[in-house]
Design an enzyme around this catalytic site. Structure first.
Site, PDB file in Angstrom:
ATOM      1  N   ASN A   9      44.229  31.717  35.999  1.00 20.37           N
ATOM      2  CA  ASN A   9      42.852  31.298  36.280  1.00 20.37           C
ATOM      3  C   ASN A   9      42.293  32.248  37.336  1.00 20.37           C
ATOM      4  O   ASN A   9      42.709  32.197  38.492  1.00 20.37           O
ATOM      5  CB  ASN A   9      42.884  29.849  36.800  1.00 20.37           C
ATOM      6  N   TRP A  10      41.370  33.119  36.908  1.00 17.89           N
ATOM      7  CA  TRP A  10      40.863  34.154  37.825  1.00 17.89           C
ATOM      8  C   TRP A  10      39.736  33.621  38.717  1.00 17.89           C
ATOM      9  O   TRP A  10      39.225  34.352  39.564  1.00 17.89           O
ATOM     10  CB  TRP A  10      40.394  35.374  37.032  1.00 17.89           C
ATOM     11  N   LYS A  11      39.338  32.388  38.507  1.00 16.98           N
ATOM     12  CA  LYS A  11      38.302  31.748  39.334  1.00 16.98           C
ATOM     13  C   LYS A  11      37.076  32.674  39.490  1.00 16.98           C
ATOM     14  O   LYS A  11      36.745  33.406  38.570  1.00 16.98           O
ATOM     15  CB  LYS A  11      38.890  31.331  40.679  1.00 16.98           C
ATOM     16  N   HIS A  94      39.683  20.991  36.459  1.00 17.69           N
ATOM     17  CA  HIS A  94      40.357  21.670  37.581  1.00 17.69           C
ATOM     18  C   HIS A  94      39.974  20.964  38.886  1.00 17.69           C
ATOM     19  O   HIS A  94      38.863  20.472  39.028  1.00 17.69           O
ATOM     20  CB  HIS A  94      39.932  23.142  37.624  1.00 17.69           C
ATOM     21  N   GLU A  96      39.069  21.996  41.657  1.00 18.66           N
ATOM     22  CA  GLU A  96      37.847  22.487  42.309  1.00 18.66           C
ATOM     23  C   GLU A  96      36.610  21.918  41.629  1.00 18.66           C
ATOM     24  O   GLU A  96      35.586  21.683  42.275  1.00 18.66           O
ATOM     25  CB  GLU A  96      37.856  24.026  42.314  1.00 18.66           C
ATOM     26  N   GLU A 166      48.521  19.745  38.716  1.00 23.08           N
ATOM     27  CA  GLU A 166      48.220  20.585  39.870  1.00 23.08           C
ATOM     28  C   GLU A 166      47.962  19.705  41.092  1.00 23.08           C
ATOM     29  O   GLU A 166      46.831  19.239  41.298  1.00 23.08           O
ATOM     30  CB  GLU A 166      46.978  21.431  39.592  1.00 23.08           C
ATOM     31  N   GLY A 172      46.308  26.988  46.239  1.00 24.00           N
ATOM     32  CA  GLY A 172      45.790  28.016  47.147  1.00 24.00           C
ATOM     33  C   GLY A 172      46.244  27.846  48.586  1.00 24.00           C
ATOM     34  O   GLY A 172      45.705  28.483  49.488  1.00 24.00           O
ATOM     35  N   SER A 212      50.222  27.215  43.876  1.00 24.15           N
ATOM     36  CA  SER A 212      50.971  28.247  44.599  1.00 24.15           C
ATOM     37  C   SER A 212      52.228  28.699  43.861  1.00 24.15           C
ATOM     38  O   SER A 212      53.278  28.905  44.477  1.00 24.15           O
ATOM     39  CB  SER A 212      51.292  27.772  46.024  1.00 24.15           C
ATOM     40  N   GLY A 233      46.777  30.582  39.966  1.00 20.59           N
ATOM     41  CA  GLY A 233      45.505  31.002  40.546  1.00 20.59           C
ATOM     42  C   GLY A 233      45.663  32.346  41.258  1.00 20.59           C
ATOM     43  O   GLY A 233      45.607  33.409  40.650  1.00 20.59           O
ATOM     44  N   GLY A 234      45.916  32.287  42.553  1.00 21.62           N
ATOM     45  CA  GLY A 234      45.957  33.505  43.375  1.00 21.62           C
ATOM     46  C   GLY A 234      46.863  34.599  42.815  1.00 21.62           C
ATOM     47  O   GLY A 234      46.487  35.777  42.783  1.00 21.62           O
TER      48      GLY A 234
HETATM   49  C1  PEP Z   1      44.771  26.934  40.409  1.00 24.66           C
HETATM   50  O1  PEP Z   1      43.700  27.119  40.937  1.00 24.66           O
HETATM   51  O2  PEP Z   1      44.812  26.436  39.260  1.00 24.66           O
HETATM   52  C2  PEP Z   1      45.968  27.290  41.150  1.00 24.66           C
HETATM   53  C3  PEP Z   1      47.102  26.789  40.770  1.00 24.66           C
HETATM   54  O3  PEP Z   1      45.804  28.123  42.228  1.00 24.66           O
HETATM   55  P1  PEP Z   1      46.968  28.776  43.125  1.00 24.66           P
HETATM   56  O4  PEP Z   1      48.021  29.320  42.170  1.00 24.66           O
HETATM   57  O5  PEP Z   1      46.311  29.858  43.905  1.00 24.66           O
HETATM   58  O6  PEP Z   1      47.521  27.687  43.976  1.00 24.66           O
END
Ligand code: PEP
Length: 249
Positions: A9-11, A94, A96, A166, A172, A212, A233-234
């Protein structure tokens, strides 16, 4: 036998040129990858990235869609427009979207049903806040989000749904649920799917872990019986961190 499914997920990151560079690197470095892969760039880069990954083993995903097909909805993006760009899957619910943009289960369910009606795959995200985990409510929160998110989804359409667990406190933040804690929630979500759709559907549904995920914890998480992949994500923003996760062994 479930397939491991790793999604990035490149957000709200990357210009088109940056997204093209990342997509090109993933195409060449994942071409011998053994699992199912997806990248979800920002709407603005979907066409660019779609042209680069078309015909490869990487699916094109969007990060959201509107709950209506079309109309006077300023700033929204329709499932028809996503399909027009070659999008194959959409991430919905998600954290967010739930917590920053106040999307509730009813809205997310409308999006899930609309995306499925238009033959997209769906990654439905569920997960508890830190306060909910500390109050011992993690399973209950995930059960409610799963039941409400899937309301009205047929058993046939469920085959195009992936659930991503999640925990919000792990996204994050650099904090990851222990593989044991994550597996326990995954097992409980699988049980919820079993109650709704039966044992075969529960055994078949892919449940990703997100929060993470990094190259050094991916294999430990995915070794667990009920963890079938990752929503990243990151670490999805650079080939040097996404590829080792995608090729975990
Ligand atoms: C996400 O936003 O779906 C996610 C899991 O982010 P991160 O890997 O950065 O925690």
């Amino acid at each position: 036998m479930r397939t491991y499914y790793i999604a990035g997920n490149w957000k709200m990151h990357k210009t088109r040129a940056e997204a093209a560079e990342l997509a090109g690197a993933l195409v060449s470095q994942l071409k011998d990858g053994k699992h199912k892969y997806l990248v979800a760039p920002a709407f603005t880069s979907l066409e660019t990235v779609g042209a680069i990954i078309r015909g490869t083993n990487i699916l094109l995903g969007a990060q959201n869609c509107a709950p209506e097909e079309q109309g006077a909805h300023t700033g929204e993006v329709s499932v028809l427009q996503l399909k027009d760009l070659g999008v194959q899957a959409v991430i919905l619910g998600h954290s967010e979207r739930r917590h920053t943009y106040k999307e509730d289960d009813e809205l997310i369910n409308r999006k899930v049903k609309l995306a499925l009606q238009h033959h997209l795959e769906v990654i439905l995200c569920v997960g508890e806040l830190l306060a909910e985990r500390e109050a011992g409510k993690a399973e209950q929160v995930c059960e409610t989000q799963t039941v409400k998110g899937l309301a009205g989804v047929s058993a046939t359409d469920l085959s195009r749904v992936t659930i991503a667990y999640e925990p919000v406190w792990a996204i994050g933040t650099g904090k990851t649920a222990t593989p044991e804690d994550a597996d326990a929630i995954h097992a409980s979500i699988r049980g919820v799917v079993g109650k709704l759709y039966g044992a075969k559907a529960a055994g078949d549904i892919i449940i990703q872990y997100g929060g993470s995920v990094k190259p050094d914890n991916a294999a430990l998480l995915m070794a667990k019986e009920n963890i079938d992949g990752a929503l990243v994500g990151g670490a999805a923003l650079k080939p040097e961190t996404f590829v080792p996760i995608a090729k975990f062994s």
